[in-house]
Enzyme design. Structure first.
Site, PDB file in Angstrom:
ATOM      1  N   CYS A 122       0.814  -1.230   0.000  1.00  8.08           N
ATOM      2  CA  CYS A 122       0.000   0.000   0.000  1.00  8.08           C
ATOM      3  C   CYS A 122       0.843   1.273   0.000  1.00  8.08           C
ATOM      4  CB  CYS A 122      -0.991   0.011   1.158  1.00  8.08           C
ATOM      5  SG  CYS A 122      -0.268  -0.169   2.795  1.00  8.08           S
ATOM      6  N   CYS A 130      -3.428  -2.500  -0.854  1.00 10.19           N
ATOM      7  CA  CYS A 130      -2.375  -3.435  -0.458  1.00 10.19           C
ATOM      8  C   CYS A 130      -2.102  -4.496  -1.517  1.00 10.19           C
ATOM      9  CB  CYS A 130      -2.736  -4.102   0.861  1.00 10.19           C
ATOM     10  SG  CYS A 130      -3.051  -2.899   2.188  1.00 10.19           S
ATOM     11  N   LYS A 214      -5.598  -9.464  11.025  1.00  7.32           N
ATOM     12  CA  LYS A 214      -5.531  -8.011  10.887  1.00  7.32           C
ATOM     13  C   LYS A 214      -6.910  -7.511  10.498  1.00  7.32           C
ATOM     14  CE  LYS A 214      -3.270  -4.304   8.367  1.00  7.32           C
ATOM     15  NZ  LYS A 214      -2.172  -3.938   7.463  1.00  7.32           N
ATOM     16  N   ARG A 224      -1.849   5.937   8.310  1.00  3.95           N
ATOM     17  CA  ARG A 224      -1.938   6.210   6.873  1.00  3.95           C
ATOM     18  C   ARG A 224      -1.418   7.593   6.548  1.00  3.95           C
ATOM     19  NH1 ARG A 224      -7.544   2.790   5.967  1.00  3.95           N
ATOM     20  NH2 ARG A 224      -6.595   0.839   6.673  1.00  3.95           N
ATOM     21  N   ARG A 236     -10.388  -1.023   2.765  1.00  2.50           N
ATOM     22  CA  ARG A 236      -9.652  -2.288   2.792  1.00  2.50           C
ATOM     23  C   ARG A 236     -10.525  -3.460   3.240  1.00  2.50           C
ATOM     24  NH1 ARG A 236      -5.037   0.211   1.755  1.00  2.50           N
ATOM     25  NH2 ARG A 236      -3.819   1.421   3.270  1.00  2.50           N
ATOM     26  N   GLU A 252      -7.931 -17.722  10.172  1.00  4.02           N
ATOM     27  CA  GLU A 252      -6.804 -17.017   9.540  1.00  4.02           C
ATOM     28  C   GLU A 252      -5.481 -17.462  10.153  1.00  4.02           C
ATOM     29  OE1 GLU A 252      -6.257 -15.044   7.110  1.00  4.02           O
ATOM     30  OE2 GLU A 252      -8.087 -13.974   6.560  1.00  4.02           O
ATOM     31  N   LYS A 267      -4.004  -7.568  15.294  1.00  6.15           N
ATOM     32  CA  LYS A 267      -3.874  -6.133  15.109  1.00  6.15           C
ATOM     33  C   LYS A 267      -5.211  -5.511  14.767  1.00  6.15           C
ATOM     34  CE  LYS A 267      -1.780  -2.967  11.940  1.00  6.15           C
ATOM     35  NZ  LYS A 267      -1.293  -2.812  10.635  1.00  6.15           N
ATOM     36  N   SER A 293      -1.510   2.904  15.496  1.00  2.66           N
ATOM     37  CA  SER A 293      -1.420   4.364  15.502  1.00  2.66           C
ATOM     38  C   SER A 293      -2.583   5.046  16.212  1.00  2.66           C
ATOM     39  CB  SER A 293      -1.316   4.854  14.058  1.00  2.66           C
ATOM     40  OG  SER A 293      -2.417   4.391  13.294  1.00  2.66           O
ATOM     41  N   TYR A 332       4.555   2.182  19.376  1.00  2.00           N
ATOM     42  CA  TYR A 332       5.270   3.440  19.166  1.00  2.00           C
ATOM     43  C   TYR A 332       5.848   3.943  20.484  1.00  2.00           C
ATOM     44  CZ  TYR A 332       2.820   2.903  14.814  1.00  2.00           C
ATOM     45  OH  TYR A 332       2.367   2.376  13.631  1.00  2.00           O
TER      46      TYR A 332
HETATM   47  C1  PBG Z   1       0.127  -1.756   5.938  1.00  2.00           C
HETATM   48  C2  PBG Z   1       0.004  -1.532   7.388  1.00  2.00           C
HETATM   49  C3  PBG Z   1      -0.920  -0.728   8.100  1.00  2.00           C
HETATM   50  C4  PBG Z   1      -0.526  -0.752   9.438  1.00  2.00           C
HETATM   51  C5  PBG Z   1       0.584  -1.589   9.524  1.00  2.00           C
HETATM   52  N1  PBG Z   1       0.872  -2.080   8.246  1.00  2.00           N
HETATM   53  C6  PBG Z   1      -2.017   0.141   7.642  1.00  2.00           C
HETATM   54  C7  PBG Z   1      -3.202  -0.375   6.974  1.00  2.00           C
HETATM   55  O1  PBG Z   1      -3.465  -1.571   6.889  1.00  2.00           O
HETATM   56  O2  PBG Z   1      -3.912   0.496   6.475  1.00  2.00           O
HETATM   57  C8  PBG Z   1      -1.194  -0.007  10.558  1.00  2.00           C
HETATM   58  C9  PBG Z   1      -0.342   0.308  11.735  1.00  2.00           C
HETATM   59  C10 PBG Z   1      -0.862   1.377  12.620  1.00  2.00           C
HETATM   60  O3  PBG Z   1      -1.999   1.870  12.472  1.00  2.00           O
HETATM   61  O4  PBG Z   1      -0.116   1.756  13.528  1.00  2.00           O
HETATM   62  N2  PBG Z   1      -0.880  -2.448   5.332  1.00  2.00           N
END
Ligand code: PBG
Length: 342
Positions: A122, A130, A214, A224, A236, A252, A267, A293, A332
């Site tokens: 992505c 992605c 995920k 993002r 997504r 999964e 996640k 994030s 983080y």
């Molecule tokens: C890439 C990816 C993402 C995150 C980690 N790898 C973003 C997404 O799927 O849009 C998110 C990590 C975060 O929010 O800290 N695909």
């Protein structure tokens, strides 16, 4: 007999007693520190929605790696902001891609650091998805294209064509010295495809940490911005998981382990602690949780308003992820929490 007979508070009276009976302990060894690597030199650009998180040029990411290492953080995960984006994610698998360059530089300066490569397209695709995007065919002649286009009717994210690019990216990262491959794209069959490609390129010893469960989460918003990877149209949800599904998450994870994943990730972390706990219960591979994030941004925003005690919330949130069963925590706050634990 005195009432109440059972007095749990006896063991809560002093800090020493509380520490003695504490069930869950955090150490910096649990942490993986995410870095966003960008082109240039001397660049340290703060992400607006993630105060304290930066886009770092290669030289600056080496400094960050050194600092994390000195605090006892054993691992980094790298995300890349390429110079150019296109429809085949060249920046992801280019031998001189931004993550490849950062990996070489970090491994040269801090060889003990475990460097994980996030494998996704992505950040490198002009459309921000992605996987490979194809217009759905056949489109009825003269049918109007909605703006924005609608997933499943006007375009699709092509699974198998994407696998080839993910495999190519993984091999190129391994060649650059990346220690662990971490696919985060959520295409079907990617673990098998990547394992096969790594083995064929003689990287039999490179482990895979799969972002196995995920979820299609609104908590990725700030990422993002940090990684400049927002989809330009649609969302997504045709590849990441529906947040309501825990049984599907187990499928999964089971499939990814069958295909060769050495470790699995759930996640986001805090809104999905039940999924972490279920994964821990059910599978014997190491389980990782990603404090994403949006989880970080919420804590930062509330702390800035003095609505919460920032340090305590950081440690409580990380402890909850550990308690749920994750032995590896991507956060983080890795550096900061390591400092708080010192
Ligand atoms: C890439 C990816 C993402 C995150 C980690 N790898 C973003 C997404 O799927 O849009 C998110 C990590 C975060 O929010 O800290 N695909």
């Amino acid at each position: 007999m005195a009432f109440p007979a059972t007095r749990l508070r006896r063991l809560r009276r002093t800090g020493a007693l509380r520490s003695m009976v504490r069930e869950t302990r955090l150490t910096p060894e649990n942490f993986v520190y995410p870095l966003f690597v960008c082109p240039g030199k001397g660049v340290r650009k703060e992400v607006r929605s993630m105060p304290g998180v930066f886009n770092l040029s290669v030289d600056e990411s080496v400094k960050e790696a050194q600092e994390a290492h000195s605090l006892g953080v054993p691992a980094l995960i790298l995300f890349g902001l390429p110079e150019k984006k296109d429809e085949v994610a060249t920046g992801a698998w280019d031998e001189n891609g931004i993550v490849q360059r950062a990996a070489r530089a970090i491994k040269a300066e801090v060889p003990e650091m475990v460097v994980i490569g996030d494998v996704c397209l992505c950040e490198y695709m002009s459309h921000g998805h992605c996987g490979v995007v194809k217009p759905s065919s056949p489109r009825p002649l003269g049918a109007a294209v909605a703006s924005p286009p609608i997933a499943g009717t006007e375009y699709e994210i092509v699974n198998d064509a994407t696998l080839e690019l993910l495999a190519r990216t993984s091999v190129s990262l391994a060649r650059a010295g990346i220690d662990i491959i971490a696919p985060s794209d959520m295409m079907d069959g990617r673990i098998a495809a990547i394992r096969k490609a790594l083995d064929e390129a003689r990287f039999e010893n490179t482990p895979i940490l799969s972002y196995a469960a995920k979820f299609a989460s609104a908590f990725y918003g700030p990422f993002r911005e940090a990684a400049d990877s927002a989809p330009q149209f649609g969302d997504r949800r045709s590849y990441q998981m529906d947040g309501a599904n825990i049984r599907e998450a187990m499928r999964e994870i089971a499939l990814d382990i069958e295909e060769g994943a050495d470790m699995v990730m759930v996640k986001p972390a805090m809104p999905y602690l039940d999924v972490i706990a279920a994964a821990r219960e059910r599978f014997d591979v190491p389980v990782a949780g990603y404090q994403v994030s949006g989880e970080y941004a919420m804590i930062e925003a509330a702390a800035r308003n003095n609505w919460i005690d920032r340090d305590r919330v950081i440690m409580e949130s990380l402890t909850s992820i550990r308690r749920a069963g994750a032995s590896i925590i991507l956060t983080y706050y890795a550096k900061e929490a390591a400092r708080l634990l010192a």
